[in-house]
Scaffold this active site. Structure first.
Site, PDB file in Angstrom:
ATOM      1  N   HIS A 184      31.140  20.700  28.335  1.00  0.00           N
ATOM      2  CA  HIS A 184      31.736  21.871  28.867  1.00  0.00           C
ATOM      3  C   HIS A 184      32.084  21.642  30.273  1.00  0.00           C
ATOM      4  CE1 HIS A 184      32.137  25.263  25.849  1.00  0.00           C
ATOM      5  NE2 HIS A 184      31.039  24.364  25.281  1.00  0.00           N
TER       6      HIS A 184
ATOM      7  N   LYS B 146      37.049  36.092  36.413  1.00  0.00           N
ATOM      8  CA  LYS B 146      36.297  35.145  35.770  1.00  0.00           C
ATOM      9  C   LYS B 146      35.060  35.056  36.671  1.00  0.00           C
ATOM     10  CE  LYS B 146      39.880  32.479  36.468  1.00  0.00           C
ATOM     11  NZ  LYS B 146      40.037  31.727  35.407  1.00  0.00           N
ATOM     12  N   ARG B 147      33.749  34.250  36.247  1.00  0.00           N
ATOM     13  CA  ARG B 147      32.760  34.064  37.232  1.00  0.00           C
ATOM     14  C   ARG B 147      33.296  33.509  38.610  1.00  0.00           C
ATOM     15  NH1 ARG B 147      27.548  34.465  35.030  1.00  0.00           N
ATOM     16  NH2 ARG B 147      26.871  33.918  37.094  1.00  0.00           N
TER      17      ARG B 147
ATOM     18  N   LYS C 288      36.797  27.901  41.532  1.00  0.00           N
ATOM     19  CA  LYS C 288      37.725  28.607  40.753  1.00  0.00           C
ATOM     20  C   LYS C 288      38.503  29.379  41.891  1.00  0.00           C
ATOM     21  CE  LYS C 288      34.838  29.672  36.671  1.00  0.00           C
ATOM     22  NZ  LYS C 288      35.928  29.590  35.500  1.00  0.00           N
TER      23      LYS C 288
ATOM     24  N   THR D 141      39.470  29.730  29.239  1.00  0.00           N
ATOM     25  CA  THR D 141      39.846  30.686  28.203  1.00  0.00           C
ATOM     26  C   THR D 141      40.424  31.947  28.512  1.00  0.00           C
ATOM     27  OG1 THR D 141      37.638  31.485  27.859  1.00  0.00           O
ATOM     28  CG2 THR D 141      38.344  29.572  26.315  1.00  0.00           C
TER      29      THR D 141
ATOM     30  N   LYS E 201      43.669  34.445  27.209  1.00  0.00           N
ATOM     31  CA  LYS E 201      43.700  35.835  27.115  1.00  0.00           C
ATOM     32  C   LYS E 201      44.652  36.631  27.713  1.00  0.00           C
ATOM     33  CE  LYS E 201      38.692  35.435  27.054  1.00  0.00           C
ATOM     34  NZ  LYS E 201      37.485  35.777  27.632  1.00  0.00           N
TER      35      LYS E 201
HETATM   36  C1  LIG Z   1      36.855  34.806  28.851  1.00  0.00           C
HETATM   37  C2  LIG Z   1      35.873  35.342  29.660  1.00  0.00           C
HETATM   38  C3  LIG Z   1      35.322  34.484  30.557  1.00  0.00           C
HETATM   39  C4  LIG Z   1      35.802  33.099  30.931  1.00  0.00           C
HETATM   40  O1  LIG Z   1      37.023  33.041  31.877  1.00  0.00           O
HETATM   41  P1  LIG Z   1      37.603  32.050  32.613  1.00  0.00           P
HETATM   42  O2  LIG Z   1      38.707  32.515  33.330  1.00  0.00           O
HETATM   43  O3  LIG Z   1      37.938  31.028  31.221  1.00  0.00           O
HETATM   44  O4  LIG Z   1      36.633  31.453  33.308  1.00  0.00           O
HETATM   45  C5  LIG Z   1      34.402  35.021  31.400  1.00  0.00           C
HETATM   46  N1  LIG Z   1      33.753  36.118  31.325  1.00  0.00           N
HETATM   47  C6  LIG Z   1      34.376  37.079  30.344  1.00  0.00           C
HETATM   48  C7  LIG Z   1      33.629  38.499  30.215  1.00  0.00           C
HETATM   49  C8  LIG Z   1      35.252  36.495  29.545  1.00  0.00           C
HETATM   50  O5  LIG Z   1      35.609  37.679  28.430  1.00  0.00           O
END
Ligand SMILES: *Cc1c(COP(=O)(O)O)cnc(C)c1O
Length: 812
Positions: A356, A544-545, A550, A652, A656
């Site tokens: 990952h 995101k985190r 990022k 991911t 979304k």
């Molecule tokens: C999908 C998701 C992530 C991952 O987000 P990335 O933009 O791919 O880092 C992190 N936290 C939550 C709550 C998510 O639903």
């Protein structure tokens, strides 16, 4: 399978649970009790099917996948289960008829926040898809008593609050104390030769009980609910009565607590591993329990352990569950009396590994001494694995000790989990096409030369049941009105949305839905944080985190730039925008926490300045979690996916947002590359350095961030604003750490993540994007195009690929 149930039956079901479970009538019940009664009535439907399906898997002798992951970021289950059972509308109608608000009932449920971010959410999406495709799976992990911390914003910074999610009870789990196993730690081992061969004895070791709790997870119209099995640690002995009788209660309790601390809390680190003893205990605890369970179950059902690989396949989600490999070897040799080659033959056919991360600080390594003292027998087995593996490498690279040293499982006093996985697993996969290639050409290049057939890339996906049907009901209904709802079971039907892009009325309805979702988010923020935002502005979302790669900081600098533009030229045309950030920072990651402070300071500046407050608004959404994401993502116009190229394995979140009709502004990184191919370069805004550009600068050390500072006045302003008193913070030095890390570097190189390099291209592409946004006809087509092309990122597609290339499961 459809679950035809009349409204009368549903109502009777809920009232029956209230009465028999809580001894309450509807009038007397609390909202929590009503929620639990709904959940229990839904659970009945699922559990019945689950029991039957599991029996059939046995009767038909089907292979089952064990998906091992230290994290499953499940979120809430109630409404998702209603969607998947096709009972959502019926339940909503019944609740309304009973004078209740469905939203309020939903909000009684606590998120199962047993994960940090993308890695844990992937595992959760996979269970939904596997069940939807009727493939038998058990996900295994730890029943953390405390999930990922809850985030509050207080006085301009992140404050962590513990997440005691099981406090009010959990209606979905079923404890199975009859299936408990013992997990052993520490001590010394003695090898004793007996008539039946070598026996291993332990001295001074101690054991902890692992108690499984099972959750049924049902996919869409599924015959085969998945199982999520979470292991909870329990002290083996009760209270030590010797201490107890002497009145030493504290000492009596201590042993218990030491054992049970193992499943107490999820470590809040994303893409970062530290060699902590308790973390190693957690990993061994759940993998040992799982392997013992598999062996026991197989012996009960089939007897002969040599057939194990015909009935079980194990996927290792990142290296955290790697110890399942030596643990199964241990069980087969020490407890079942097999020899090394015999055991290895079985183990070698059962495991596969998903990588990952490309970050070095993300790779899991353990100090050999720590490992030796906590898991002496496992350490011994790993050393044998290492010797045999190095012999194999010697054949490929005779005399090349440096190379063999870098590829070894154990070297320089460290045990490297990724190397162990590559040595033993049948397949090693990355999580996007780009990431798969980076593994072959960079991260694991030397391994790829020796084992070219092991490596592949399988692009991640997200379940469109949760991220569309659950999170965005208005859009799901709009799509279903045109193409029916078959796309929820068969993601390939999503392609048919493409035909609708020629219909102006569809595009207008699409934008009406977007507006509704923006209003829903606005109402949500007003209620939860007391913040007002204007749904008439463009919603630009970075969620995101929090991690330097990022690049939330790049977005913050860009907002400072827009602020400066407007301040120096009130005539300049800036599209009124709401910038929404949502991100948790690991509590130990000081720089990440400071970036949150910076975002909050920028918000304070631009939201209160009379020259900018009507056109720029910056909002930090507290506590990014699955439930927050479900409200936030459908409301986004713009999806910020701006990681440094080569650093985001897949992402991911990007998928979304796309699925919900947000347009991406992003780098050619992770799955963004494939998103750009699906929608076409006309329907995405790509900017900045490519992975090759970055790789070159890294290799030759040619990057000089100072030059960008000197040459770009906009950038210079934005950077200086962090430290020159522009920002409303108590100390001018608050952000000097960030400033210095970009221009000079302190412990590390300056601007490791190339923010200054990408600043100008980002600002330019942002401007282009806003001019397109102003053209409403162009924008609505672009937004709808993103939803139309998102079928490729359905987790069902991902699971098909894993199954074709790795697992070979048969559907029930
Ligand atoms: C999908 C998701 C992530 C991952 O987000 P990335 O933009 O791919 O880092 C992190 N936290 C939550 C709550 C998510 O639903």
């Amino acid at each position: 399978m459809a679950h035809e149930r009349s409204k009368e039956e549903i109502k009777e079901g809920i009232l029956g649970k209230l009465k028999r479970h809580f001894g309450k009538t509807l009038e007397e019940a609390t909202k929590d009790q009503i929620y639990k009664s709904c959940a229990l009535s839904i659970r009945d439907v699922i559990v019945e099917q689950w029991t039957d399906a599991n029996k059939q898997v046995l009767n038909q002798g089907l292979k089952r996948l064990y998906y091992l992951s230290a994290e499953f970021l499940m979120g809430r289950a109630l409404v998702n289960n209603m969607v998947n059972l096709h009972l959502l509308k019926e339940y909503n109608d019944v609740l309304c008829d009973m004078g209740l608000k469905p939203d309020e009932i939903e909000e009684q449920e606590r998120d199962a926040g047993l994960g940090n971010g993308g890695l844990g959410r992937l595992a959760a999406c996979f269970l939904d898809s596997l069940s939807t495709l009727d493939l038998p799976v058990t996900g295994c992990s730890i029943r953390y008593e405390y999930g990922l911390f809850k985030q509050r914003i207080l006085d301009g910074e992140q404050v962590e609050v513990n997440d005691n999610w099981l406090e009010a009870g959990n209606v979905w789990e079923i404890p199975r104390p009859e299936e408990q196993v013992e997990v052993r730690f520490g001590g010394e081992i003695e090898e004793i030769w007996t008539e039946t061969g070598l026996k291993i004895r332990y001295k001074n070791s101690y054991s902890v009980l692992a108690i499984p709790y099972d959750y049924p997870v049902i996919g869409y119209m599924s015959k085969m609910p998945a199982t999520l099995r979470l292991w909870s640690a329990k002290a083996k002995t009760g209270l030590d009565m010797n201490y107890f009788n002497r009145g030493d209660y504290a000492q009596a309790m201590q042993e218990r607590e030491l054992a049970e601390v193992i499943s107490k809390v999820l470590y809040p680190e994303d893409n970062h591993e530290q060699g902590r003893q308790l973390r190693l205990k957690q990993f061994y605890f759940f993998t040992s329990a799982t392997m013992q369970h598999i062996v026991r179950k197989h012996k009960q059902n089939y007897g002969d352990l040599h057939t194990l690989p015909n009935y079980f396949t194990v996927q290792i989600n990142d290296t955290h569950p790697t110890l399942a490999i030596p643990e199964l070897l241990r069980i087969l040799m020490d407890e079942e009396g097999m020899g090394w080659d015999e055991a290895m033959d079985i183990v070698g056919r059962m495991f596969n590994y998903t990588n990952h991360t490309v970050l070095v600080e993300g790779l899991e390594c353990w100090n050999e001494e720590l490992f030796q003292s906590l898991l002496p027998r496992i350490c011994q087995i790993i050393q044998v694995l290492n010797e045999k593996f190095c012999d194999r490498l010697w054949q490929a690279y005779p005399g090349q000790w440096d190379k063999i040293g870098s590829m070894a499982i154990v070297a320089y006093g460290e045990i490297r989990m990724a190397n162990l996985c590559i040595a033993v697993c049948g397949k090693v996969n990355g999580v996007s096409r780009l990431h798969g290639e980076i593994l072959k050409t960079r991260t694991f290049r030397d391994f790829y030369t020796v084992f070219p057939d092991k490596f592949l890339g399988i692009t991640n996906g997200v379940t469109h049941r949760r991220w569309l049907a659950k999170a965005n009901q208005p859009l799901t209904e709009l799509i279903a009105d045109h193409i029916g709802d078959g796309f929820l079971k068969d993601y390939r039907e999503m392609d048919r949305i493409g035909d609708l892009l020629l219909k102006e009325s569809f595009l207008d309805d699409f934008m009406c839905v977007k507006r509704k979702n923006k209003e829903r988010l606005a109402a949500h923020l007003k209620k939860t944080q007391g913040i007002e935002i204007d749904p008439g502005t463009v919603f630009d979302v970075h969620a995101k985190r929090l991690h330097e790669y990022k690049r939330q900081l790049l977005k913050a600098l860009h907002i400072l730039h827009l602020y400066h533009l407007r301040k120096t030229n009130p005539q300049v045309q800036i599209e009124p925008a709401t910038f929404l950030f949502a991100a948790k920072a690991s509590p130990g990651y000081a720089r990440a926490k400071n970036i949150i402070r910076l975002i909050l300071a920028v918000a304070k500046l631009v939201n209160n300045d009379p020259d900018t407050k009507d056109i720029l608004r910056v909002v930090f959404i507290e506590n990014y979690s699955v439930s927050e994401a479900e409200v936030l993502i459908p409301a986004a116009d713009i999806s910020e996916q701006i990681s440094t190229a080569g650093f985001e394995a897949s992402g991911t979140g990007n998928m979304k947002f796309m699925m919900n009709g947000a347009v991406t502004i992003g780098t050619m990184d992770g799955a963004n590359v494939e998103i750009s191919e699906e929608v076409g370069l006309d329907n995405i805004f790509i900017f900045g350095a490519s992975e090759q550009d970055i790789e070159k600068m890294e290799r030759y050390g040619t990057y000089k961030p100072g030059e960008y500072y000197e040459q770009n006045t906009d950038l210079r302003y934005a950077l200086n604003a962090m430290i020159d008193g522009t920002l409303p913070v108590a100390s001018d030095r608050q952000f000097s750490d960030l400033y210095h890390s970009l221009l000079f570097g302190d412990m590390d190189r300056a601007d490791r993540y190339y923010l200054l390099y990408d600043f100008a291209p980002y600002a330019q592409v942002y401007e282009t994007m806003m001019s397109v946004y102003r053209n409403k006809d162009e924008w609505k087509r672009m937004a709808a195009m993103n939803t139309a092309k998102s079928g490729h990122f359905a987790a069902d597609r991902t699971i098909h690929e894993y199954n074709d290339k790795i697992w070979h499961l048969k559907e029930m």
